[in-house]
Design an enzyme around this catalytic site. Structure first.
Site, PDB file in Angstrom:
ATOM      1  N   ALA A   1     -14.969  -4.202   9.842  1.00 43.24           N
ATOM      2  CA  ALA A   1     -15.945  -4.310   8.746  1.00 43.24           C
ATOM      3  C   ALA A   1     -15.681  -3.265   7.663  1.00 43.24           C
ATOM      4  O   ALA A   1     -16.003  -3.481   6.488  1.00 43.24           O
ATOM      5  CB  ALA A   1     -17.368  -4.168   9.287  1.00 43.24           C
TER       6      ALA A   1
ATOM      7  N   SER B   1     -21.065   0.786  17.699  1.00 43.28           N
ATOM      8  CA  SER B   1     -22.428   1.095  18.181  1.00 43.28           C
ATOM      9  C   SER B   1     -23.333  -0.140  18.111  1.00 43.28           C
ATOM     10  O   SER B   1     -24.266  -0.178  17.308  1.00 43.28           O
ATOM     11  CB  SER B   1     -23.033   2.285  17.419  1.00 43.28           C
ATOM     12  OG  SER B   1     -22.872   2.219  16.030  1.00 43.28           O
TER      13      SER B   1
HETATM   14  P1  ADP Z   1     -13.559  -0.606  11.047  1.00 49.92           P
HETATM   15  O1  ADP Z   1     -13.427   0.883  11.064  1.00 49.92           O
HETATM   16  O2  ADP Z   1     -14.951  -1.072  10.738  1.00 49.92           O
HETATM   17  O3  ADP Z   1     -12.984  -1.262  12.260  1.00 49.92           O
HETATM   18  P2  ADP Z   1     -11.463  -0.452   9.056  1.00 49.92           P
HETATM   19  O4  ADP Z   1     -11.987   0.557   8.080  1.00 49.92           O
HETATM   20  O5  ADP Z   1     -10.479   0.035  10.087  1.00 49.92           O
HETATM   21  O6  ADP Z   1     -12.708  -1.156   9.803  1.00 49.92           O
HETATM   22  O7  ADP Z   1     -10.806  -1.687   8.294  1.00 49.92           O
HETATM   23  C1  ADP Z   1     -11.454  -2.340   7.230  1.00 49.92           C
HETATM   24  C2  ADP Z   1     -10.424  -3.111   6.381  1.00 49.92           C
HETATM   25  O8  ADP Z   1     -11.116  -3.840   5.373  1.00 49.92           O
HETATM   26  C3  ADP Z   1      -9.444  -2.191   5.670  1.00 49.92           C
HETATM   27  O9  ADP Z   1      -8.185  -2.805   5.678  1.00 49.92           O
HETATM   28  C4  ADP Z   1     -10.022  -2.115   4.244  1.00 49.92           C
HETATM   29  O10 ADP Z   1      -9.041  -1.872   3.259  1.00 49.92           O
HETATM   30  C5  ADP Z   1     -10.623  -3.512   4.076  1.00 49.92           C
HETATM   31  N1  ADP Z   1     -11.742  -3.565   3.111  1.00 49.92           N
HETATM   32  C6  ADP Z   1     -11.893  -4.469   2.120  1.00 49.92           C
HETATM   33  N2  ADP Z   1     -13.007  -4.255   1.398  1.00 49.92           N
HETATM   34  C7  ADP Z   1     -13.594  -3.151   1.951  1.00 49.92           C
HETATM   35  C8  ADP Z   1     -14.775  -2.418   1.647  1.00 49.92           C
HETATM   36  N3  ADP Z   1     -15.584  -2.761   0.635  1.00 49.92           N
HETATM   37  N4  ADP Z   1     -15.080  -1.346   2.406  1.00 49.92           N
HETATM   38  C9  ADP Z   1     -14.274  -0.987   3.438  1.00 49.92           C
HETATM   39  N5  ADP Z   1     -13.146  -1.639   3.797  1.00 49.92           N
HETATM   40  C10 ADP Z   1     -12.793  -2.729   3.052  1.00 49.92           C
END
Ligand code: ADP
Length: 186
Positions: A19, A89
């Site tokens: 996300a 969480s």
């Molecule tokens: P999580 O930690 O929730 O598992 P990540 O941060 O590892 O997710 O990965 C999220 C992915 O979504 C990344 O590749 C990021 O570049 C992409 N993305 C696209 N739009 C957004 C946004 N608005 N905020 C955060 N990530 C985003």
């Protein structure tokens, strides 16, 4: 920001895998560090390799994982550190405990539809979960209890990472935890 001492807070990023929790957490951390503010980031992936490496993904273990993280966040946040916690969480009750135990708890619901998270599949985990190689994967065969009244709701499928980070920063600035962006003219 005035010369008042830095206030501790606990920024709690919750949401499905992919996300955007880590990306947004890293963005806030980088901005705080650039300003010389005290910050510590606790992230699911790294914490599970250390502090909670003995735990799995049953409800009981997920609760223990969050309980330990909450304890660390409590110690840091009450001593003036900005703590950024990025964990799926999935259980509401565990997050509510974190809210009660830590200083200046801020719940951030990092939201993107499951299909979007699956199509991002940052770590290839959804593909594995769909093939049945990973069990108890949140959103596939394990529950996610969405926040009911998060302080911040981020729709990451409709924002760039920079926009999401800016939204969180503006909230933190409004609460006096970080300085306002000079770009905002305040
Ligand atoms: P999580 O930690 O929730 O598992 P990540 O941060 O590892 O997710 O990965 C999220 C992915 O979504 C990344 O590749 C990021 O570049 C992409 N993305 C696209 N739009 C957004 C946004 N608005 N905020 C955060 N990530 C985003």
């Amino acid at each position: 920001m005035s010369q008042a001492p830095q206030q501790g807070f606990t920024l709690w990023l919750t949401g499905l895998s992919g996300a955007g929790k880590t990306t947004i957490g890293q963005g806030i951390e980088a901005r705080m560090k650039a300003l010389g503010l005290r910050v510590e980031r606790l992230d699911g992936d790294t914490v599970r390799q250390g502090l909670t490496r003995d735990l799995g993904f049953s409800k009981e273990d997920r609760d223990k994982n969050i309980e330990r993280v909450t304890y660390v966040a409590k110690l840091l946040s009450r001593n003036g550190v900005g703590v950024i916690c990025s964990f799926i969480s999935p259980y509401r009750q565990a997050r509510e405990t974190a809210r009660r135990e830590t200083t200046n708890f801020i719940e951030v619901y990092v939201h993107a539809p499951l299909e979007v998270c699956m199509s991002r599949d940052v770590k290839g985990l959804y593909a594995k979960a769909l093939r049945g190689e990973i069990k108890q994967f949140t959103g596939i065969d394990d529950p996610y209890e969405a926040p009911e009244r998060p302080e911040i709701l981020l729709m990451t499928d409709r924002q760039t990472p920079e926009q999401s980070i800016a939204q969180v920063w503006a909230y933190l600035a409004e609460r006096g935890f970080v300085p306002h962006d000079s770009a905002e003219g305040t």
